[in-house]
Design a protein around this motif. Sequence first.
Motif, short mmCIF file in Angstrom:
data_model
loop_
_atom_site.label_atom_id
_atom_site.label_comp_id
_atom_site.label_asym_id
_atom_site.label_seq_id
_atom_site.Cartn_x
_atom_site.Cartn_y
_atom_site.Cartn_z
N ASN A 30 0.81 -1.22 0.00
CA ASN A 30 0.00 0.00 0.00
C ASN A 30 0.84 1.27 0.00
O ASN A 30 0.57 2.19 0.77
CB ASN A 30 -0.97 0.01 1.20
N ASN A 45 3.52 5.19 2.73
CA ASN A 45 2.38 4.32 2.48
C ASN A 45 1.07 5.10 2.65
O ASN A 45 1.09 6.28 3.01
CB ASN A 45 2.45 3.01 3.30
N THR A 46 -0.04 4.43 2.37
CA THR A 46 -1.31 5.16 2.35
C THR A 46 -1.76 5.57 3.76
O THR A 46 -2.68 6.35 3.91
CB THR A 46 -2.42 4.36 1.65
N SER A 47 -1.07 5.04 4.81
CA SER A 47 -1.31 5.55 6.17
C SER A 47 -0.36 6.70 6.50
O SER A 47 -0.26 7.10 7.66
CB SER A 47 -1.09 4.44 7.20
N ILE A 49 2.88 6.79 6.52
CA ILE A 49 4.13 6.44 7.21
C ILE A 49 5.26 6.54 6.19
O ILE A 49 5.20 5.91 5.13
CB ILE A 49 4.06 5.01 7.80
N PHE A 51 9.09 5.74 4.80
CA PHE A 51 10.03 4.62 4.91
C PHE A 51 11.33 4.94 4.18
O PHE A 51 11.35 5.71 3.22
CB PHE A 51 9.45 3.35 4.28
C1 LIG Z 1 1.81 1.72 6.81
O1 LIG Z 1 2.96 1.35 7.56
C2 LIG Z 1 2.70 1.16 8.95
C3 LIG Z 1 4.05 0.89 9.63
O2 LIG Z 1 4.65 -0.27 9.08
C4 LIG Z 1 1.69 0.03 9.13
O3 LIG Z 1 1.40 -0.12 10.53
C5 LIG Z 1 0.42 0.37 8.37
O4 LIG Z 1 -0.49 -0.73 8.45
C6 LIG Z 1 0.76 0.64 6.90
N1 LIG Z 1 -0.45 1.04 6.20
C7 LIG Z 1 -0.98 0.34 5.20
C8 LIG Z 1 -2.23 0.90 4.59
O5 LIG Z 1 -0.52 -0.72 4.79
#
Ligand SMILES: *[C@@H]1O[C@H](CO)[C@@H](O)[C@H](O)[C@H]1NC(C)=O
Length: 257
Positions: A30, A45-47, A49, A51
């Motif tokens: 994602n 990522n879509t949350s 975060i 990296f």
């Molecule tokens: C984004 O990365 C964080 C940290 O690894 C993780 O907890 C979260 O589930 C990730 N979001 C997606 C939508 O995969």
Amino acid sequence: MRATAAVLLVLCLLAISHAWDCQTVVDIYNLMQIDAGLGQVVATNTSQIPFYLVGDKWIPLPGSLRHITIGPAGIWGVNSGNIIFKYVAGNWQQYAIGVKQVDAGGAEFIVGANMDNTPFCVKSSAIVGIMGQDTHYHGTRLPGSVKYLSCGHFGCWAVNNNDEIFLMSNVNKDTCQNKGWSHIDGKLSMIEVATDGSVFGVTSDGQVYTRDGITASKPEGTGWSIVPMYMPMTHVTYDLGRLWVVSKSGVTMVCKR
Ligand SMILES: *[C@@H]1O[C@H](CO)[C@@H](O)[C@H](O)[C@H]1NC(C)=O
């Protein structure tokens, strides 16, 4: 019959010479966006975060960002509050506000798009030595209206809200002086220029293209070639022989020729 076989063989060889060998990147899902430069790879990522890739591990960086970029100007990011940050000694230092996208791929300058699609450039002296919050914003307004822009060796490429493509060559890193945009054929929803000047982009329906024939004397290149992919993509970035692509379904792949 023999002529047909010969033609088929030639077609196969042509297909092979243009083929990219793609592998799915495991352990990261994602991704919203990815940027590779100077041998390093960063992504969000879509949350939201951020990296940083070390070996085959995706190490989360502090904070929350919806766009991250790496290049000769350092590591920069933008958060959901449209604040632009520079990565300094392991933390994000606020730099300016009202920005939705930023790119650090140019020769020690940054460019980006403001919330209202106004493109800007910040010259080398106003970003390279910056260690923290800067009270003076030294950005130079660039002409036109663009939603995404990216710089590399031979210039900056951009797309506007209608997915039209533009090139600004020879942006001066010390002054941000430029000769304006020239229109380039084709339509792309995002575009990335590698540090070496290679250009890759994605269409709104997910096809990946690369620009052929780019040289110092012909920065606009000669035409677009499709990079065949097995699924629709949303984002692409290229550095040192590796093409990173993110699919609309959230899969990240790394491809080599
Ligand atoms: C984004 O990365 C964080 C940290 O690894 C993780 O907890 C979260 O589930 C990730 N979001 C997606 C939508 O995969």
